[in-house]
Design an enzyme around this catalytic site. Structure first.
Site: not given
Ligand code: UDP
Length: 365
Positions: A209
């Protein structure tokens, strides 16, 4: 002590859940502590918001600012305007923000300008990459934070290097891992498990993303093509983030191995990760979860603000070219995963430490 807790986006919801639980536990044992939960509305899709409240038993927010989408400036400004009203109408002793999204920075600025204390959970992590909006959010937030809670000794060191007072920096562990520890017994098979022919260890999970991977349609398609090829005979389960979906459109490309899914709820997503062969992602949070679960993770980024996932954990930073991904993935297929472990204090108790420290600081003040 009255705490206002801010949450705006999916990773925020995962981080505040155990903090609220720890506050409620301390309330039960008589602590003078109450909280007000403010949802800024930065993420508002059911898949990215409501599902997490339901699955993680997060109480219904006391307020929803309903800011929704917008450019960086429009969204940040909308959060600031609405959160200022929120704080003026609902006075508080401190505001707790988590992570690195626009809500984190916008609410920290408003709080500090109203002379209220700011607490930042997951403070001090740095990618060194100023092209990431999250890096700017981290730096601005930490420059006006009063209480810093960090996930690693290196995050604490970053803060001290930039002049934070040592007695305000607390290395407490990782609230994301508190949520993982608390919910592992509850994880559940996703609905499509049989339909996609998934079995333990026979598939890869893919999430993308970040603008550097998804904003340019052609390079996103090339990336998917490359991942489809390197998967060999393994399925690649790809829960598509709304940002990525907007670029791919409805006419998603047909691949031999890649199967598309909606963004998953926490419990199904963790089931997928825990039982996967490997994960390819550009998420920061997922590289922490795979580290604790011992699942090989290949991060499609040039840098990481979570170096311990690489030095201690199972994460390999592969850059954003599919050629590099292939090189590292092939190496893993031939040589297996290097020795790995779990970073210090990622033990499921970070939230309790945070609440105890806040209470004892409050008593002192
Ligand atoms: N996550 C989820 N469902 C999904 C994709 C991600 O529950 O389909 C959770 C994942 O386990 C993690 C969090 O969302 O804990 C991460 O979110 P994201 O990748 O949006 O943010 P980042 O960590 O990059 O800030």
């Amino acid at each position: 002590m009255q705490i206002t807790i801010v949450a705006g986006a999916r990773p925020n919801f995962i981080k505040i859940a155990p903090i609220i639980k720890a506050i409620e536990n301390r309330q039960k044992s008589g602590a003078d502590l109450s909280y007000r939960l403010v949802h800024t509305g930065q993420h508002y899709d059911k898949n990215l918001s409501d599902t997490f409240f339901e699955e993680l038993n997060i109480p219904h927010p006391h307020a929803n600012l309903e800011v929704k989408s917008g450019s960086q400036a429009v969204q940040t400004a909308a959060i600031m305007v609405a959160f200022e009203q929120e704080l003026l109408q609902n006075p508080t002793d401190l505001v707790l923000v988590v992570g690195d999204v626009n809500s984190t920075m916008a609410c920290a600025i408003v709080t500090k300008k109203l002379n209220i204390k700011v607490t930042h959970v997951e403070a001090g992590i740095r990618s060194g990459d100023w092209t990431m909006p999250e890096e700017i959010n981290r730096i601005v937030t930490d420059s006006i934070t009063d209480h810093f809670f960090t996930t690693s000794a290196s995050a604490s060191e970053n803060l001290l290097k930039y002049g934070a007072s040592p007695n305000k920096v607390h290395f407490v562990g990782n609230v994301m891992i508190d949520t993982l520890t608390q919910n592992l017994p509850r994880i559940k098979q996703p609905d499509f498990w049989n339909e996609f022919g998934l079995e333990n260890g026979n598939y890869i999970v893919l999430t993308l993303h970040r603008p550097s991977n998804v904003d340019e349609e052609k390079s996103l398609q090339n990336l998917l093509l490359g991942i489809d090829k390197l998967a060999g005979d393994k399925k690649v389960v790809f829960p598509v983030h709304p940002r990525t979906k907007a670029i791919l459109g409805d006419a998603k490309l047909d691949f031999k191995n890649i199967v598309y899914a909606e963004p998953q709820g926490y419990l199904a997503f963790m089931y997928l990760i825990k039982n996967s062969f490997a994960v390819i992602t550009d998420s920061g949070g997922i590289s922490e979860e795979t580290t604790v679960l011992g699942i090989p993770c290949f991060t499609m980024r040039e840098n990481t603000e979570r170096p311990e996932t690489q030095t201690i954990g199972t994460n390999t930073l592969v850059g954003i070219s599919v050629e590099n991904l292939k090189k590292h993935f092939t190496d893993f297929l031939q040589n297996g995963l290097r020795e790995h472990g779990i970073p210090e204090l990622w033990d499921g108790k970070a939230s309790e430490r945070i609440v105890d420290i806040l209470l004892s600081e409050w008593k002192k003040s």
